[in-house]
Motif scaffolding. Structure first.
Motif, PDB file in Angstrom:
ATOM      1  N   ILE A  32     -41.647   1.659  21.046  1.00  7.47           N
ATOM      2  CA  ILE A  32     -40.638   2.708  20.928  1.00  7.47           C
ATOM      3  C   ILE A  32     -40.125   2.701  19.496  1.00  7.47           C
ATOM      4  O   ILE A  32     -39.766   1.655  18.953  1.00  7.47           O
ATOM      5  N   HIS A  33     -40.067   3.875  18.873  1.00  7.11           N
ATOM      6  CA  HIS A  33     -39.621   3.992  17.483  1.00  7.11           C
ATOM      7  C   HIS A  33     -38.289   4.735  17.441  1.00  7.11           C
ATOM      8  O   HIS A  33     -38.262   5.975  17.428  1.00  7.11           O
ATOM      9  N   PRO A  34     -37.180   4.020  17.396  1.00  8.81           N
ATOM     10  CA  PRO A  34     -35.877   4.699  17.384  1.00  8.81           C
ATOM     11  C   PRO A  34     -35.482   5.270  16.031  1.00  8.81           C
ATOM     12  O   PRO A  34     -34.496   5.997  15.932  1.00  8.81           O
ATOM     13  N   SER A  35     -36.223   4.952  14.977  1.00  8.26           N
ATOM     14  CA  SER A  35     -35.842   5.395  13.642  1.00  8.26           C
ATOM     15  C   SER A  35     -35.767   6.916  13.562  1.00  8.26           C
ATOM     16  O   SER A  35     -36.650   7.622  14.051  1.00  8.26           O
ATOM     17  N   THR A  36     -34.720   7.399  12.908  1.00 12.12           N
ATOM     18  CA  THR A  36     -34.588   8.847  12.715  1.00 12.12           C
ATOM     19  C   THR A  36     -35.160   9.320  11.388  1.00 12.12           C
ATOM     20  O   THR A  36     -35.378  10.518  11.210  1.00 12.12           O
ATOM     21  N   THR A  37     -35.390   8.393  10.458  1.00  5.86           N
ATOM     22  CA  THR A  37     -35.873   8.795   9.150  1.00  5.86           C
ATOM     23  C   THR A  37     -36.961   7.839   8.677  1.00  5.86           C
ATOM     24  O   THR A  37     -37.120   6.739   9.233  1.00  5.86           O
ATOM     25  N   PHE A  38     -37.704   8.245   7.659  1.00  2.00           N
ATOM     26  CA  PHE A  38     -38.901   7.509   7.249  1.00  2.00           C
ATOM     27  C   PHE A  38     -38.960   7.398   5.727  1.00  2.00           C
ATOM     28  O   PHE A  38     -38.477   8.265   4.999  1.00  2.00           O
ATOM     29  N   LEU A  39     -39.606   6.316   5.258  1.00  3.92           N
ATOM     30  CA  LEU A  39     -39.669   6.004   3.836  1.00  3.92           C
ATOM     31  C   LEU A  39     -40.449   7.049   3.052  1.00  3.92           C
ATOM     32  O   LEU A  39     -41.556   7.428   3.436  1.00  3.92           O
ATOM     33  N   ARG A  40     -39.838   7.503   1.970  1.00  4.58           N
ATOM     34  CA  ARG A  40     -40.561   8.371   1.028  1.00  4.58           C
ATOM     35  C   ARG A  40     -41.463   7.522   0.128  1.00  4.58           C
ATOM     36  O   ARG A  40     -41.202   6.350  -0.128  1.00  4.58           O
ATOM     37  N   ASP A  41     -42.526   8.141  -0.382  1.00  5.71           N
ATOM     38  CA  ASP A  41     -43.348   7.489  -1.390  1.00  5.71           C
ATOM     39  C   ASP A  41     -42.576   7.413  -2.705  1.00  5.71           C
ATOM     40  O   ASP A  41     -41.522   8.053  -2.876  1.00  5.71           O
ATOM     41  N   ALA A  42     -43.107   6.637  -3.652  1.00  3.65           N
ATOM     42  CA  ALA A  42     -42.418   6.462  -4.929  1.00  3.65           C
ATOM     43  C   ALA A  42     -42.217   7.776  -5.666  1.00  3.65           C
ATOM     44  O   ALA A  42     -41.267   7.926  -6.449  1.00  3.65           O
ATOM     45  N   ASP A  43     -43.122   8.737  -5.442  1.00  2.00           N
ATOM     46  CA  ASP A  43     -42.985  10.042  -6.105  1.00  2.00           C
ATOM     47  C   ASP A  43     -42.164  11.024  -5.270  1.00  2.00           C
ATOM     48  O   ASP A  43     -42.160  12.223  -5.526  1.00  2.00           O
ATOM     49  N   ASN A  44     -41.467  10.479  -4.251  1.00  2.00           N
ATOM     50  CA  ASN A  44     -40.614  11.263  -3.353  1.00  2.00           C
ATOM     51  C   ASN A  44     -41.377  12.150  -2.376  1.00  2.00           C
ATOM     52  O   ASN A  44     -40.781  12.991  -1.690  1.00  2.00           O
ATOM     53  N   SER A  45     -42.678  11.963  -2.271  1.00  2.00           N
ATOM     54  CA  SER A  45     -43.458  12.700  -1.278  1.00  2.00           C
ATOM     55  C   SER A  45     -43.530  11.875   0.018  1.00  2.00           C
ATOM     56  O   SER A  45     -43.002  10.768   0.108  1.00  2.00           O
ATOM     57  N   TYR A  46     -44.178  12.446   1.027  1.00  2.00           N
ATOM     58  CA  TYR A  46     -44.427  11.737   2.276  1.00  2.00           C
ATOM     59  C   TYR A  46     -45.922  11.663   2.558  1.00  2.00           C
ATOM     60  O   TYR A  46     -46.364  11.674   3.696  1.00  2.00           O
ATOM     61  N   ASP A  47     -46.703  11.563   1.504  1.00  2.00           N
ATOM     62  CA  ASP A  47     -48.153  11.597   1.664  1.00  2.00           C
ATOM     63  C   ASP A  47     -48.689  10.407   2.454  1.00  2.00           C
ATOM     64  O   ASP A  47     -49.681  10.519   3.176  1.00  2.00           O
ATOM     65  N   THR A  48     -48.066   9.256   2.345  1.00  2.00           N
ATOM     66  CA  THR A  48     -48.589   8.051   2.997  1.00  2.00           C
ATOM     67  C   THR A  48     -48.497   8.139   4.513  1.00  2.00           C
ATOM     68  O   THR A  48     -49.467   7.878   5.229  1.00  2.00           O
ATOM     69  N   THR A  49     -47.335   8.510   5.033  1.00  2.00           N
ATOM     70  CA  THR A  49     -47.145   8.550   6.485  1.00  2.00           C
ATOM     71  C   THR A  49     -47.171   9.962   7.059  1.00  2.00           C
ATOM     72  O   THR A  49     -47.468  10.145   8.238  1.00  2.00           O
ATOM     73  N   GLY A  50     -46.816  10.932   6.254  1.00  2.00           N
ATOM     74  CA  GLY A  50     -46.717  12.300   6.757  1.00  2.00           C
ATOM     75  C   GLY A  50     -45.492  12.530   7.610  1.00  2.00           C
ATOM     76  O   GLY A  50     -45.329  13.606   8.197  1.00  2.00           O
ATOM     77  N   ARG A  51     -44.607  11.556   7.709  1.00  2.00           N
ATOM     78  CA  ARG A  51     -43.426  11.666   8.561  1.00  2.00           C
ATOM     79  C   ARG A  51     -42.171  11.796   7.710  1.00  2.00           C
ATOM     80  O   ARG A  51     -41.968  11.039   6.764  1.00  2.00           O
ATOM     81  N   VAL A  52     -41.335  12.757   8.077  1.00  2.00           N
ATOM     82  CA  VAL A  52     -40.143  13.053   7.299  1.00  2.00           C
ATOM     83  C   VAL A  52     -38.884  12.695   8.072  1.00  2.00           C
ATOM     84  O   VAL A  52     -38.030  11.966   7.593  1.00  2.00           O
TER      85      VAL A  52
END
Length: 388
Positions: A32-52
């Motif tokens: 179960i993933h209760p997190s509401t937010t996800f880590l941005r990449d160093a360039d402020n994108s979400y390319d690694t996980t695709g989750r915002v």
């Protein structure tokens, strides 16, 4: 998914939740993933996980959506905070002024929403007897009708609509066809295989099956621009399922096939037993040869005819209420699709505007011993008959 060939039967895929294994821990049950937010990449994108943000991207949705999509044979699935949220998201993805057609007898809460909010918002809503294909065809407005909504079997009269024929009618007019398949579940009917564009489930019911989750889901036949609008409605209105509820929904779906098969077998036995019973005027169940759409049911309902049926009492409304008051195994409660059997006097619940006859009792048949269920109804009918 890992190591599970495409040749496996759907009941195997459901029991194994598509064979998901956590690569890091070896766990066979998703976390179960209760997190509401996800880590941005160093360039402020979400390319690694695709989750915002969890409103659209929670990982706990992934497996349950993938499983439902596989069972329905779709091209995409979304879980929602409730069946109503899923159904209304599809209507709200349309434009004000669009013409929509829905059954005259259907899930009462959605019918009320269409009559009230949808019309106020600007949809042109028309209700028809959707099992009557001539009436459905006459309701079409080519170039104007955007969506045809079916519920088959319909709640609580259990009429069965020919999905393939309705699909042909809708598509000829340039409309999409959506099917509320809550009472059938993918065990019994796969509407996309009969030409439907969307399938809706109140996941609260058979998908979860334990009366402890409120959830909804949509499955699409095409991952297209309109499906993207539906995704946007879910995201922007926030009609999202909680992570724990999503996890529970997946857990419930692992036993979907044995639960639905047992409930369906029980319902058929009950329908056959009480058809012709002196206290019962009519049994409404697609599995009976006396049902007006039995032949259609045979074509599009496989692996049973579902766990839902209604009985109409010979002595009228008072007798129906008395039967519900005197059952010991059937629980007097609103809902359906759980492992426990429920009984409900629908006209009392729906109010004065309900099209449901006062002598009707809706039964959601569970997985208890059939002897106990039949005996319970029989004694309750006997008690009600003595008081009539």
């Amino acid at each position: 998914m890992a190591g599970k060939p495409d040749s496996l039967k759907p009941e195997t895929l459901a029991a194994n939740a598509l064979g998901w294994i956590d690569e890091k821990t070896g766990a066979i049950v998703p976390a179960i993933h209760p997190s509401t937010t996800f880590l941005r990449d160093a360039d402020n994108s979400y390319d690694t996980t695709g989750r915002v943000y969890s409103r659209a991207d929670n990982p706990t949705y992934d497996q349950v959506e993938a499983l439902l999509n596989t069972l329905e044979g779709g091209q995409g699935a979304l879980v929602f905070s409730s069946g109503m949220a899923a159904a209304t998201a599809l209507f709200m993805s349309l434009k004000p002024g669009d013409h929509v057609v829905a059954p005259s007898v259907m899930y009462w809460s959605l019918r009320n929403w269409l009559n009230d909010f949808a019309r106020t918002w600007g949809l042109d809503v028309e209700f028809v007897q959707s099992a009557d294909l001539d009436a459905l065809a006459k309701a079409m407005r080519p170039g104007k009708t955007a969506l045809v909504w079916l519920e088959t079997p319909s709640n609580p009269l259990w009429d069965v609509t020919d999905i393939q024929a309705a699909s042909d009618i809708a598509h000829k007019a340039g409309a999409r066809l959506a099917v509320d398949s809550t009472s059938a579940s993918p065990v019994i009917t796969k509407p996309l295989a009969f030409g439907a564009d969307y399938v809706m489930h109140a996941g609260t019911k058979y998908l979860n099956g334990h009366s402890d989750v409120i959830a909804g889901a949509l499955v699409t036949a095409a991952d297209d621009d309109h499906w993207n609008r539906v995704k946007s409605v879910r995201k922007n209105l926030g009609a999202v399922l909680g992570p724990f509820e999503s996890w529970l929904l997946l857990r419930g779906m692992r036993t979907l096939y044995p639960r639905v098969r047992t409930a369906s077998a029980n319902a058929l036995d009950i329908a056959r037993y009480f058809e012709g019973h002196p206290g019962v005027a009519e049994v409404l169940y697609p599995g009976l040869q006396s049902h007006p759409q039995h032949e259609i049911a045979l074509r599009q309902m496989t692996d049973g005819f579902g766990g839902m049926l209604s009985i109409r009492m010979s002595a009228g409304t008072a007798a129906a209420i008395a039967v519900a008051a005197n059952t010991k195994v059937f629980t007097r409660a609103t809902s359906l699709g759980g492992v426990e059997s429920l009984i409900e006097h629908r006209a009392s619940i729906e109010g004065a505007d309900s099209p449901v006859p006062g002598d009707l009792l809706r039964l959601s048949v569970g997985i208890e011993a059939i002897e106990d269920l039949i005996g319970d109804l029989a004694q309750a009918i006997a008690v009600a008959s003595r008081g009539a």
